[in-house]
Design an enzyme around this catalytic site. Structure first.
Site, PDB file in Angstrom:
ATOM      1  N   HIS A  98     -32.623  26.758  44.487  1.00  0.00           N
ATOM      2  CA  HIS A  98     -33.320  27.084  45.861  1.00  0.00           C
ATOM      3  C   HIS A  98     -34.144  27.299  45.995  1.00  0.00           C
ATOM      4  O   HIS A  98     -35.741  28.101  45.137  1.00  0.00           O
ATOM      5  CB  HIS A  98     -31.459  27.789  45.898  1.00  0.00           C
ATOM      6  CG  HIS A  98     -31.964  29.411  45.521  1.00  0.00           C
ATOM      7  ND1 HIS A  98     -32.097  29.342  44.278  1.00  0.00           N
ATOM      8  CD2 HIS A  98     -32.371  30.459  46.349  1.00  0.00           C
ATOM      9  CE1 HIS A  98     -32.555  31.367  43.893  1.00  0.00           C
ATOM     10  NE2 HIS A  98     -32.268  31.087  44.890  1.00  0.00           N
ATOM     11  N   ASP A 100     -34.874  30.379  49.529  1.00  0.00           N
ATOM     12  CA  ASP A 100     -33.572  31.895  49.859  1.00  0.00           C
ATOM     13  C   ASP A 100     -33.889  31.425  51.647  1.00  0.00           C
ATOM     14  O   ASP A 100     -33.715  31.050  52.549  1.00  0.00           O
ATOM     15  CB  ASP A 100     -34.923  33.233  50.172  1.00  0.00           C
ATOM     16  CG  ASP A 100     -34.776  34.033  48.711  1.00  0.00           C
ATOM     17  OD1 ASP A 100     -33.696  33.506  47.664  1.00  0.00           O
ATOM     18  OD2 ASP A 100     -35.985  33.895  47.642  1.00  0.00           O
ATOM     19  N   HIS A 254     -36.709  28.139  43.836  1.00  0.00           N
ATOM     20  CA  HIS A 254     -37.089  29.692  42.733  1.00  0.00           C
ATOM     21  C   HIS A 254     -35.913  28.783  41.500  1.00  0.00           C
ATOM     22  O   HIS A 254     -34.598  28.329  42.666  1.00  0.00           O
ATOM     23  CB  HIS A 254     -37.470  30.224  42.550  1.00  0.00           C
ATOM     24  CG  HIS A 254     -36.687  31.227  43.930  1.00  0.00           C
ATOM     25  ND1 HIS A 254     -36.902  30.987  45.655  1.00  0.00           N
ATOM     26  CD2 HIS A 254     -35.795  32.000  43.304  1.00  0.00           C
ATOM     27  CE1 HIS A 254     -35.211  31.484  45.784  1.00  0.00           C
ATOM     28  NE2 HIS A 254     -34.794  32.527  44.714  1.00  0.00           N
ATOM     29  N   ARG A 269     -35.770  43.380  44.759  1.00  0.00           N
ATOM     30  CA  ARG A 269     -35.756  41.869  46.280  1.00  0.00           C
ATOM     31  C   ARG A 269     -36.270  42.819  47.597  1.00  0.00           C
ATOM     32  O   ARG A 269     -34.827  43.579  48.180  1.00  0.00           O
ATOM     33  CB  ARG A 269     -35.048  40.731  46.668  1.00  0.00           C
ATOM     34  CG  ARG A 269     -35.905  40.170  46.379  1.00  0.00           C
ATOM     35  CD  ARG A 269     -35.844  38.935  46.347  1.00  0.00           C
ATOM     36  NE  ARG A 269     -34.214  38.154  47.927  1.00  0.00           N
ATOM     37  CZ  ARG A 269     -33.364  36.771  47.810  1.00  0.00           C
ATOM     38  NH1 ARG A 269     -33.254  35.978  46.813  1.00  0.00           N
ATOM     39  NH2 ARG A 269     -33.068  36.946  49.427  1.00  0.00           N
TER      40      ARG A 269
END
Ligand code: SIN
Length: 275
Positions: A98, A100, A254, A269
């Site tokens: 995917h 983000d 990723h 993150r």
């Protein structure tokens, strides 16, 4: 301060040394890091020591930080997402290809992931260049795709059946049933800084092509999802505590590997929105 930049694979990825990301870096160094991100699509740093404040401050040098609509941020730091897999968890967060937040009207431009605790083995992250995936297509398919947009939504992934929302002890992921919109993005993105083209479809969030039914869209989406993860477009990052990966969501997919059953992995993150 002089940065050393070393490519790690043919299609994408570079490791940068010579930068302490917890410092108030000069604008010139931030500009070099930004240029490296645009050129290499994902960049890696080792041996960093980042408090949540440091990570937020570093992220903000690249743009406003996103507060994730479905994953609760760290206490006191709503922009910091704690990505945790506890020994008892079966699924991990991000365990499929995917990019983000393409389910938002203005998707994230970059994500900065910092490793605190890692399993004894496994837990690597894969990255795939969507620039390489685009460039490998035939002129005919490129021309077809350039005329298309696609519909993205968080509904499937963050619903009670979705991968991200499955019960886990470690992360608070809200269910999005009925609470999400659909947003339309071009299938071929022109990078605003480099002018390079990349495919922008997302196995987690793309539902169909705009103006096409789901059934009509499925074969071409399946072809693209398969094509875009070809090994030759990828690199693999083996984390150590203190490692940082900074990826450009407009150019890469990723995939967080879930190959460390019974062990803990703890990452933080921050996600950079467009200015
Ligand atoms: C993600 O942001 O999708 C998670 C990546 C990872 O934990 O390696």
């Amino acid at each position: 301060m002089s940065l050393t930049i070393r490519k790690v694979a043919g299609a994408l990825g570079a490791e940068i040394s010579g930068a302490n990301l917890s410092a108030d870096l000069p604008d010139g160094v931030i500009a070099q890091i930004r240029a490296a991100l645009v050129e290499h699509q994902v960049i890696f740093f080792r041996d960093q020591s980042l408090s949540p404040e440091d990570q937020v401050a570093f992220g903000r040098r690249f743009g406003p930080l996103n507060i994730h609509p479905y994953v609760r941020g760290m206490d006191g730091y709503p922009e910091v997402m704690e990505i945790i897999k506890e020994p008892a968890d079966k699924t991990n967060f991000g365990g499929g290809w995917h990019s983000d937040t393409s389910f938002l009207e203005r998707p994230a431009i970059g994500s900065i992931l910092y490793a605190l605790e890692l399993p004894d083995w496994g837990g690597d992250t894969l990255f795939s260049s969507q620039v390489a995936a685009y460039e490998a297509l035939s002129p005919g398919l490129k021309a077809t795709l350039e005329g298309l947009s696609a519909v993205h939504s968080a509904g499937r992934e963050y619903s009670s059946q979705g991968h991200s929302a499955q019960k886990r002890t470690s992360m608070s992921v809200a269910e999005a049933e009925g609470a999400v919109g659909e947003f339309i993005h071009p299938v071929v993105l022109v990078h605003p800084e480099s002018g390079r083209k990349a495919l922008y479809v997302n196995p987690a969030f793309t539902l169909r092509f705009e103006g096409w039914t789901k059934r009509e869209s499925r074969p071409l989406l399946d072809f693209l999802f398969d094509h875009c993860r070809y090994e030759g477009y990828t690199c693999r990052f083996n984390w150590r505590p203190g490692s940082v990966a900074f990826w450009d969501n407009r150019q890469v997919w990723h995939f967080a590997l879930n190959d460390y059953p019974g062990q803990r992995r703890y990452m933080r993150r921050v996600t950079v929105d467009p200015a």
